[in-house]
Motif scaffolding. Structure first.
Motif, PDB file in Angstrom:
ATOM      1  N   ILE A  66     -46.881  54.218 127.918  1.00  0.00           N
ATOM      2  CA  ILE A  66     -46.732  55.638 128.225  1.00  0.00           C
ATOM      3  C   ILE A  66     -48.020  56.240 128.780  1.00  0.00           C
ATOM      4  O   ILE A  66     -48.012  56.926 129.817  1.00  0.00           O
ATOM      5  CB  ILE A  66     -46.290  56.413 126.967  1.00  0.00           C
ATOM      6  CG1 ILE A  66     -44.876  55.980 126.553  1.00  0.00           C
ATOM      7  CG2 ILE A  66     -46.305  57.928 127.229  1.00  0.00           C
ATOM      8  CD1 ILE A  66     -44.409  56.556 125.235  1.00  0.00           C
ATOM      9  N   THR A  67     -49.130  56.010 128.095  1.00  0.00           N
ATOM     10  CA  THR A  67     -50.363  56.707 128.442  1.00  0.00           C
ATOM     11  C   THR A  67     -51.180  56.040 129.552  1.00  0.00           C
ATOM     12  O   THR A  67     -51.821  56.733 130.343  1.00  0.00           O
ATOM     13  CB  THR A  67     -51.259  56.856 127.203  1.00  0.00           C
ATOM     14  OG1 THR A  67     -51.612  55.553 126.714  1.00  0.00           O
ATOM     15  CG2 THR A  67     -50.538  57.630 126.113  1.00  0.00           C
ATOM     16  N   THR A  73     -47.719  61.513 128.507  1.00  0.00           N
ATOM     17  CA  THR A  73     -48.256  61.908 127.209  1.00  0.00           C
ATOM     18  C   THR A  73     -47.334  61.481 126.075  1.00  0.00           C
ATOM     19  O   THR A  73     -46.112  61.393 126.256  1.00  0.00           O
ATOM     20  CB  THR A  73     -48.465  63.433 127.146  1.00  0.00           C
ATOM     21  OG1 THR A  73     -48.907  63.790 125.836  1.00  0.00           O
ATOM     22  CG2 THR A  73     -47.161  64.181 127.434  1.00  0.00           C
ATOM     23  N   MET A  74     -47.928  61.261 124.908  1.00  0.00           N
ATOM     24  CA  MET A  74     -47.165  60.929 123.708  1.00  0.00           C
ATOM     25  C   MET A  74     -46.723  62.182 122.955  1.00  0.00           C
ATOM     26  O   MET A  74     -46.078  62.083 121.919  1.00  0.00           O
ATOM     27  CB  MET A  74     -48.024  60.067 122.776  1.00  0.00           C
ATOM     28  CG  MET A  74     -48.320  58.662 123.288  1.00  0.00           C
ATOM     29  SD  MET A  74     -46.875  57.586 123.250  1.00  0.00           S
ATOM     30  CE  MET A  74     -46.642  57.381 121.478  1.00  0.00           C
ATOM     31  N   TYR A 147     -36.915  53.635 120.552  1.00  0.00           N
ATOM     32  CA  TYR A 147     -35.509  53.676 120.980  1.00  0.00           C
ATOM     33  C   TYR A 147     -35.024  55.092 121.274  1.00  0.00           C
ATOM     34  O   TYR A 147     -34.559  55.379 122.376  1.00  0.00           O
ATOM     35  CB  TYR A 147     -34.624  53.028 119.914  1.00  0.00           C
ATOM     36  CG  TYR A 147     -34.795  51.538 119.820  1.00  0.00           C
ATOM     37  CD1 TYR A 147     -34.277  50.693 120.788  1.00  0.00           C
ATOM     38  CD2 TYR A 147     -35.486  50.967 118.749  1.00  0.00           C
ATOM     39  CE1 TYR A 147     -34.439  49.317 120.703  1.00  0.00           C
ATOM     40  CE2 TYR A 147     -35.654  49.593 118.653  1.00  0.00           C
ATOM     41  CZ  TYR A 147     -35.124  48.774 119.633  1.00  0.00           C
ATOM     42  OH  TYR A 147     -35.290  47.417 119.548  1.00  0.00           O
ATOM     43  N   ARG A 148     -35.066  55.977 120.276  1.00  0.00           N
ATOM     44  CA  ARG A 148     -34.572  57.342 120.485  1.00  0.00           C
ATOM     45  C   ARG A 148     -35.596  58.205 121.195  1.00  0.00           C
ATOM     46  O   ARG A 148     -35.298  59.321 121.623  1.00  0.00           O
ATOM     47  CB  ARG A 148     -34.189  57.986 119.150  1.00  0.00           C
ATOM     48  CG  ARG A 148     -32.717  57.917 118.865  1.00  0.00           C
ATOM     49  CD  ARG A 148     -32.189  56.498 118.745  1.00  0.00           C
ATOM     50  NE  ARG A 148     -32.612  55.853 117.516  1.00  0.00           N
ATOM     51  CZ  ARG A 148     -32.364  54.579 117.225  1.00  0.00           C
ATOM     52  NH1 ARG A 148     -31.723  53.795 118.090  1.00  0.00           N
ATOM     53  NH2 ARG A 148     -32.763  54.058 116.082  1.00  0.00           N
ATOM     54  N   GLY A 149     -36.824  57.693 121.344  1.00  0.00           N
ATOM     55  CA  GLY A 149     -37.846  58.395 122.095  1.00  0.00           C
ATOM     56  C   GLY A 149     -37.973  57.842 123.498  1.00  0.00           C
ATOM     57  O   GLY A 149     -37.314  58.307 124.428  1.00  0.00           O
ATOM     58  N   TYR A 150     -38.789  56.803 123.635  1.00  0.00           N
ATOM     59  CA  TYR A 150     -39.104  56.278 124.963  1.00  0.00           C
ATOM     60  C   TYR A 150     -37.871  55.811 125.743  1.00  0.00           C
ATOM     61  O   TYR A 150     -37.612  56.283 126.854  1.00  0.00           O
ATOM     62  CB  TYR A 150     -40.096  55.111 124.824  1.00  0.00           C
ATOM     63  CG  TYR A 150     -40.475  54.511 126.159  1.00  0.00           C
ATOM     64  CD1 TYR A 150     -41.548  55.020 126.878  1.00  0.00           C
ATOM     65  CD2 TYR A 150     -39.757  53.456 126.715  1.00  0.00           C
ATOM     66  CE1 TYR A 150     -41.893  54.498 128.112  1.00  0.00           C
ATOM     67  CE2 TYR A 150     -40.086  52.931 127.946  1.00  0.00           C
ATOM     68  CZ  TYR A 150     -41.152  53.448 128.640  1.00  0.00           C
ATOM     69  OH  TYR A 150     -41.473  52.933 129.874  1.00  0.00           O
TER      70      TYR A 150
END
Length: 233
Positions: A66-67, A73-74, A147-150
């Motif tokens: 991600i970063t 951003t996280m 999973y439910r995020g990225y």
């Protein structure tokens, strides 16, 4: 910039799908490596450390993607400081409901009787302590971030359909867990967990990664509790 979305700068479709494929394949690879390493020792302490270390590496890979690779951003996956108590309560309630729906109620409806196990091994308290720490500090938060995020956010960006994104993320979640547990009826619980947590994240303001991580950890911990403390016949 899209409101309430993880994306600050859109990625090219080719780059986006490359990242999705890499992050989808990683759970399969990491699960296989963990199984291989744990299978080479009978030392349960070492096995537990390997599983814990795998979660640390998993989070680092996600952070790196991600970063550093995507230059994003996280922030969307960090704990939201508002209404923390309500997020916590939502997570506990969701975890208990998934446990009841996928494990306890179906077995009781089959006519099974549950009673406490009177022949507990001496090590059970230590195992449960490790389980609680591992689930609430690592497994729940990290798997929900991935999973439910990225993956859910990236599938949604790539397909422009939140429900198609949910189905694709759920497929990756269920099949990646099959590497460790194999195929069987237990996969239904993985399916329900993925769908329920994704639905809560998309539809509820309190459905933060923190709340979903708590739900995930509660569900897994209750399953482990039943394995050790309950006999169902």
């Amino acid at each position: 910039m899209k409101k309430n979305n993880v994306i600050e700068m859109p990625l090219k479709k080719s780059v986006l799908w490359r990242d999705i494929v890499l992050m989808s394949l990683y759970p399969f690879l990491s699960a296989w490596v963990v199984q291989l390493l744990c299978g080479r020792t009978t030392d349960t302490t070492l096995q537990n450390f390997i599983m814990m270390a795998a979660n640390w590496v998993w989070y680092f890979v996600t952070w790196l993607m991600i970063t550093k690779v995507e230059r994003r951003t996280m922030a969307p996956y960090k704990i939201k400081e508002w209404a923390l108590l309500w997020q916590l309560l939502l997570g506990i309630l969701l975890g208990v409901l998934i446990f009841l729906a996928t494990f306890l109620i179906p077995r009781l409806m089959q006519g099974r009787i549950a009673c406490f196990n009177p022949y507990l091994p001496k090590s059970v308290r230590g195992i449960m302590l490790f389980t609680l720490l591992n689930q609430f500090l690592f497994v729940g938060p990290i798997e929900e971030t991935v999973y439910r995020g990225y993956l859910l956010d990236r599938f949604r960006e790539a397909t422009v359909s939140k429900w198609l994104a949910v189905l694709m993320m759920t497929a990756v979640f269920v099949f990646s867990h099959s590497v460790a547990t194999g195929f069987g009826s237990h996969m239904i619980s993985h399916l329900v967990l993925a769908l329920a947590t994704a639905f809560v994240r998309l539809k509820f303001k309190l459905g933060s990664i923190f709340a979903l991580g708590i739900a995930h950890a509660v569900f897994n911990s209750l399953l482990q509790f039943c394995i050790f403390y309950l006999i169902m016949f």
